[in-house]
Design an enzyme around this catalytic site. Structure first.
Site, mmCIF file in Angstrom:
data_model
loop_
_atom_site.group_PDB
_atom_site.id
_atom_site.type_symbol
_atom_site.label_atom_id
_atom_site.label_comp_id
_atom_site.label_asym_id
_atom_site.label_seq_id
_atom_site.Cartn_x
_atom_site.Cartn_y
_atom_site.Cartn_z
ATOM 1 N N HIS A 30 92.580 -30.830 37.472
ATOM 2 C CA HIS A 30 92.574 -31.769 36.348
ATOM 3 C C HIS A 30 91.823 -33.036 36.732
ATOM 4 C CE1 HIS A 30 95.946 -29.487 34.442
ATOM 5 N NE2 HIS A 30 96.079 -29.127 35.700
ATOM 6 N N GLY A 131 105.016 -31.802 39.114
ATOM 7 C CA GLY A 131 104.233 -30.756 38.457
ATOM 8 C C GLY A 131 104.969 -30.324 37.203
ATOM 9 N N ASP A 173 101.747 -38.239 28.545
ATOM 10 C CA ASP A 173 102.396 -37.833 27.291
ATOM 11 C C ASP A 173 103.378 -36.687 27.517
ATOM 12 O OD1 ASP A 173 100.706 -39.549 25.542
ATOM 13 O OD2 ASP A 173 99.112 -38.250 26.301
ATOM 14 N N GLY A 174 103.010 -35.779 28.417
ATOM 15 C CA GLY A 174 103.878 -34.633 28.674
ATOM 16 C C GLY A 174 105.238 -35.073 29.184
ATOM 17 N N ASN A 203 97.125 -41.732 26.710
ATOM 18 C CA ASN A 203 95.757 -41.308 26.370
ATOM 19 C C ASN A 203 95.689 -40.426 25.122
ATOM 20 O OD1 ASN A 203 96.620 -38.798 27.230
ATOM 21 N ND2 ASN A 203 95.382 -38.763 29.088
ATOM 22 N N HIS A 279 91.127 -32.060 30.630
ATOM 23 C CA HIS A 279 92.466 -31.967 31.197
ATOM 24 C C HIS A 279 92.571 -30.908 32.279
ATOM 25 C CE1 HIS A 279 96.845 -31.785 31.427
ATOM 26 N NE2 HIS A 279 96.609 -30.503 31.582
ATOM 27 N N SER A 402 137.631 -32.466 35.111
ATOM 28 C CA SER A 402 137.730 -31.006 35.179
ATOM 29 C C SER A 402 137.158 -30.440 36.473
ATOM 30 C CB SER A 402 136.982 -30.369 34.004
ATOM 31 O OG SER A 402 137.562 -30.761 32.794
ATOM 32 N N GLU A 431 122.885 -33.216 32.277
ATOM 33 C CA GLU A 431 122.863 -32.367 33.474
ATOM 34 C C GLU A 431 121.495 -32.314 34.130
ATOM 35 O OE1 GLU A 431 124.064 -31.454 30.535
ATOM 36 O OE2 GLU A 431 126.221 -31.249 30.862
ATOM 37 N N PHE A 456 126.740 -24.756 32.789
ATOM 38 C CA PHE A 456 125.731 -25.766 32.458
ATOM 39 C C PHE A 456 124.741 -25.998 33.594
ATOM 40 C CE2 PHE A 456 129.463 -27.201 29.764
ATOM 41 C CZ PHE A 456 129.049 -26.458 28.675
ATOM 42 N N HIS A 480 134.660 -23.781 37.084
ATOM 43 C CA HIS A 480 134.859 -22.941 35.905
ATOM 44 C C HIS A 480 133.885 -21.770 35.988
ATOM 45 C CE1 HIS A 480 136.877 -26.627 35.033
ATOM 46 N NE2 HIS A 480 137.369 -26.175 33.907
ATOM 47 N N ASP A 488 138.207 -20.920 26.422
ATOM 48 C CA ASP A 488 136.975 -21.589 25.980
ATOM 49 C C ASP A 488 135.919 -20.580 25.509
ATOM 50 O OD1 ASP A 488 137.520 -24.255 25.961
ATOM 51 O OD2 ASP A 488 136.775 -24.637 27.998
ATOM 52 N N HIS A 492 131.283 -20.768 27.362
ATOM 53 C CA HIS A 492 131.639 -21.496 28.576
ATOM 54 C C HIS A 492 131.865 -20.588 29.777
ATOM 55 C CE1 HIS A 492 131.805 -24.814 25.906
ATOM 56 N NE2 HIS A 492 132.405 -25.636 26.753
HETATM 57 C C1 TPP Z 1 107.600 -28.702 32.207
HETATM 58 C C2 TPP Z 1 106.131 -28.453 32.070
HETATM 59 N N1 TPP Z 1 105.658 -27.858 30.975
HETATM 60 C C3 TPP Z 1 104.347 -27.570 30.867
HETATM 61 C C4 TPP Z 1 103.479 -27.880 31.862
HETATM 62 C C5 TPP Z 1 102.018 -27.505 31.759
HETATM 63 N N2 TPP Z 1 101.210 -28.727 31.585
HETATM 64 C C6 TPP Z 1 100.601 -29.328 32.593
HETATM 65 S S1 TPP Z 1 99.819 -30.714 32.132
HETATM 66 C C7 TPP Z 1 100.262 -30.514 30.529
HETATM 67 C C8 TPP Z 1 99.840 -31.495 29.491
HETATM 68 C C9 TPP Z 1 100.229 -32.826 29.899
HETATM 69 O O1 TPP Z 1 99.746 -33.774 29.047
HETATM 70 P P1 TPP Z 1 99.803 -35.269 29.541
HETATM 71 O O2 TPP Z 1 101.068 -35.503 30.244
HETATM 72 O O3 TPP Z 1 99.475 -36.120 28.392
HETATM 73 O O4 TPP Z 1 98.696 -35.323 30.636
HETATM 74 P P2 TPP Z 1 97.147 -35.613 30.452
HETATM 75 O O5 TPP Z 1 96.518 -34.368 29.970
HETATM 76 O O6 TPP Z 1 96.993 -36.717 29.490
HETATM 77 O O7 TPP Z 1 96.763 -35.948 31.823
HETATM 78 C C10 TPP Z 1 101.029 -29.385 30.386
HETATM 79 C C11 TPP Z 1 101.576 -28.917 29.097
HETATM 80 C C12 TPP Z 1 104.014 -28.492 33.009
HETATM 81 N N3 TPP Z 1 103.260 -28.815 34.054
HETATM 82 N N4 TPP Z 1 105.326 -28.788 33.080
HETATM 83 MG MG MG Z 2 98.041 -37.333 27.850
#
Ligand code: TPP
Ligand code: MG
Length: 702
Positions: A30, A131, A173-174, A203, A279, A402, A431, A456, A480, A488, A492
């Protein structure tokens, strides 16, 4: 001589071009985010981060977490350019660079110190493995909590700032979309963690395209609602605005800070800037050339570090970090003379050693047919242990009454925003964040435990997996543990959780059979350095086994042991069980004995510990020539075949449970001494005993 701005820009562009070149050479990765965030990371590292590249494990260093782990080249470039040194498993500096240029040239190749995503324990200077998006953010909250706790515990008159590190986490964003970050932000706001700063790479791009596809949160408002201080930098390339934002963070004493930075992914790439194409794939040779031209960079140079760049970092973060680090160790030497006991604690804790007398006053339990729930015996153990190990702390996701994990002795206290020295954490009903927070705490070397119902654990699984991947000695207490939950009902009652936890490499799963096995399990757990452990406990009472008749519980350390044998040591049939089902097997053993059938009962609290034993021991416990075998566990039978063999039988759950009193469930699902004895007889080709007894049902589906 370049003026300051030129040098800054040269350093920033070096980070950018190293990232572009490495992704291109690997033909995967990336490039866009390192290119966009280079000025942000540069400003933070060069001017603010209290980090000594020569000693990247100095305990009071600021932590930098790259929660957007896919942007790993940003971190690798920084580790390389600042000259971070490699550190051994025993926390000693090795003298060689953590990330030499060759490692960057071999980005994502086998054995390179620059794997696809940053991996703790593999690359010195990587503070946590990232990651899986959102994990880094939640882990950073644990680091900040541990920092607060350590400050409350170790800072003393004359040494008010011995522990005062900050935690920075960079996310995209992710990370913002993932639920775990909301849990973690909510907890951090509640705890007023003003030592925590998240930097949001705003971004508007994720893999599928513009964030408008799936995300329209007002992030600033959301975080203000979480009790955070929110500030904004409208241009990622504006070093002054960035510095101002970091100053704002440092001056904020009552809340965590979120810095929203507006950025352009793949900044400077003529065709890929602001596009999701930047990306997850290399820019391409042609685009790289044009981008370098834009930067005023030598177009054909690859992995190029201009003169003066290393020096500039050395004179910035390098000099500042070393001075801070040396001054800190000088303070610690004074501290040792004034507070020798605390200094010794700090040392042992940082080296993952146990204090002297950690196993003093170890509870033991007398034989008792009625017995007690293993959650109850564990409560006694946990309290005994925590008294002896002052840096053991943790809590529950709102289930401590519990799970019985509350520390109840004098002085244990609760961890609150205004009382950060308490040892009872309240994670709230979160959790997933709890488990990631435990990882963060363990990374700062607090001995952390967390608890919830076994069912859980699924909610926490993403972070549990990372505990194992990072080799952190986090303790999970999951109670549990079966249909024994009773009324439960199936929502559960765990069925597949045990098998799925056993499938995690490096995770030690322990399901003790009685109070004394619980005591031994805690002994094993405390001595772990690099393995997370899961302690699986019952709600319902189980008998405390009479150890004068049966083998000692200390055998638990071997994972499985012969609890009771055939009189001549030559069993016809093996009965294998863990946890609450061991007592069932003991009863079945007696019945079979009365019929002249020689059964051996093997208590099997931990597959992982057993699998680590030498072959002779394993063959001694499970003699290969005895093929008549029955396993009994109130859980999915998945995996038991490796111990009972193709011809053996596994009594277990093949469906979800049901809501009913425990006794009725045990009958319905075939967990009775009769059913166990009957399965043993069938293994030996014998006829059923007693009227109306049938073979244990193989399917319980409706
Ligand atoms: C839990 C999880 N789900 C999906 C992914 C796959 N994945 C890697 S980067 C990405 C997009 C991330 O977007 P953003 O955080 O905005 O990063 P940017 O592209 O702007 O660097 C995804 C869906 C991951 N790494 N982890
Ligand atoms: Mg992004």
């Amino acid at each position: 001589m370049q003026d300051r701005n030129d040098v800054d820009l040269t350093c920033i562009n070096t980070i950018r071009t190293l990232s572009m070149d490495a992704v291109q050479a690997a033909n995967s990765g990336h490039p866009g985010t390192p290119m966009a965030m280079a000025p942000v990371a540069y400003c933070l590292w060069q001017q603010f981060l209290r980090f000594d590249p020569q000693d990247p494990v100095w305990p009071n260093r600021d932590r930098f977490v790259l929660s957007a782990g896919h942007a790993s080249m940003l971190l690798y470039s920084l580790l390389h350019l600042t000259g971070v040194k490699a550190v051994s498993k025993d926390y000693e500096a090795l003298g060689e660079p953590s990330v030499p240029l060759e490692a960057i040239q071999r980005f994502r190749q086998l054995d390179s110190r620059c794997p696809g995503h940053p991996e703790y324990r593999w690359t010195s200077g990587v503070e946590t493995t990232t990651g899986p998006l959102g994990q880094g953010l939640a882990t950073s909250v644990g680091m900040a909590i541990a920092g607060r706790w350590m400050a409350a515990h170790f800072n003393q008159p004359g040494f008010e700032d011995l522990i005062d590190f900050n935690v920075y986490a960079l996310c995209g964003d992710g990370c913002m979309m993932e639920g775990i970050s909301a849990e973690a932000a909510s907890l951090a706001g509640h705890l007023k963690l003003s030592n925590l700063c998240w930097i949001y790479d705003n971004n508007h791009i994720t893999i599928e395209g513009h964030t408008a596809l799936a995300f329209s949160d007002d992030v600033a408002t959301r975080f203000i609602g979480h009790g955070w201080n929110v500030t904004r930098v409208g241009d990622a390339n504006d070093q002054e605005m960035l510095a101002r934002a970091f100053h704002t963070f440092q001056g904020t004493r009552d809340r965590p800070t979120l810095i929203i930075v507006d950025t352009h992914i793949a900044y400077g790439a003529p065709h890929k800037q602001d596009s999701s194409a930047a990306h997850g794939e290399p820019l391409g040779e042609e685009e790289i050339l044009l981008t370098k031209r834009n930067y005023g960079w030598p177009e054909d140079a690859k992995f190029y570090v201009p003169d003066g760049v290393y020096d500039h970092f050395r004179n910035g973060i390098g000099k500042r970090g070393k001075e801070l680090r040396d001054a800190w160790f000088a303070r610690v030497r004074e501290y040792r003379t004034r507070y020798p006991e605390l200094a010794e604690r700090l040392y042992r804790m940082q080296h993952r050693q146990l204090p002297e007398g950690w196993d003093n006053d170890w509870p033991a339990f007398v034989a008792d047919v009625k017995g007690l729930g293993t959650r109850d015996s564990s409560a006694k153990l946990l309290n005994a242990v925590a008294k002896n190990v002052p840096w053991l702390l943790g809590g529950s996701a709102d289930l401590a009454p519990s799970t019985k994990t509350r520390l109840t002795f004098d002085g244990a206290g609760d961890f609150f925003a205004d009382q950060p020295g308490g040892r009872n954490m309240h994670f709230g009903i979160r959790e997933h964040a709890m488990a990631a927070v435990l990882n963060g705490m363990a990374l700062v070397k607090v001995r952390a435990f967390g608890s919830t119902f076994l069912i859980f654990s699924d909610y926490a699984r993403g972070a549990i997996r990372l505990s194992a991947l990072m080799e952190l000695p986090v303790v999970y207490v999951f109670t549990h543990d079966s249909i024994g939950v009773g009324e439960d009902g199936p929502t559960h009652q765990p069925v597949e959780q045990l098998a799925s936890l056993r499938a995690v490499p490096g995770l030690i799963v322990l399901r003790p059979a009685d109070a004394n096995e619980v005591a031994e399990a805690w002994k094993v757990i405390l001595k772990l350095h690099h393995e997370p452990a899961v302690l699986i406990l019952t709600r319902q009472a189980v008998p405390t086994i009479d150890r004068s008749r049966y083998a000692p519980a200390s055998e638990l350390a071997r994972g499985a042991y012969v609890l009771v044998d055939a009189p001549d040591g030559k069993p016809d049939v093996l009965l294998l069980a863990s946890g609450s089902e061991v007592a069932l097997c003991l009863e079945a053993h007696e019945r079979l004995k009365a019929e002249g059938i020689k059964a051996r009962v093997v208590s099997m609290p931990s597959w992982e510990l057993f699998d680590d034993q030498p072959r002779e021991y394993r063959d001694h416990v499970l003699p290969p020539e005895v093929t008549a075998r029955v396993s009994v566990e109130q859980a999915s039978t998945f995996g038991w075949a490796r111990y009972v063999g193709a011809g053996g039988h596994s009594l277990g759950m093949r469906s979800f449970g049901a809501s009913a009193p425990l006794k009725d469930l045990q009958k319905k699902f075939g967990f009775t001494p009769d059913a166990v004895a009957q399965a043993a007889r069938e293994q030996l080709g014998r006829r059923p005993q007693g009227a109306g007894l049938t073979a244990p049902p193989r399917s319980h589906g409706v």
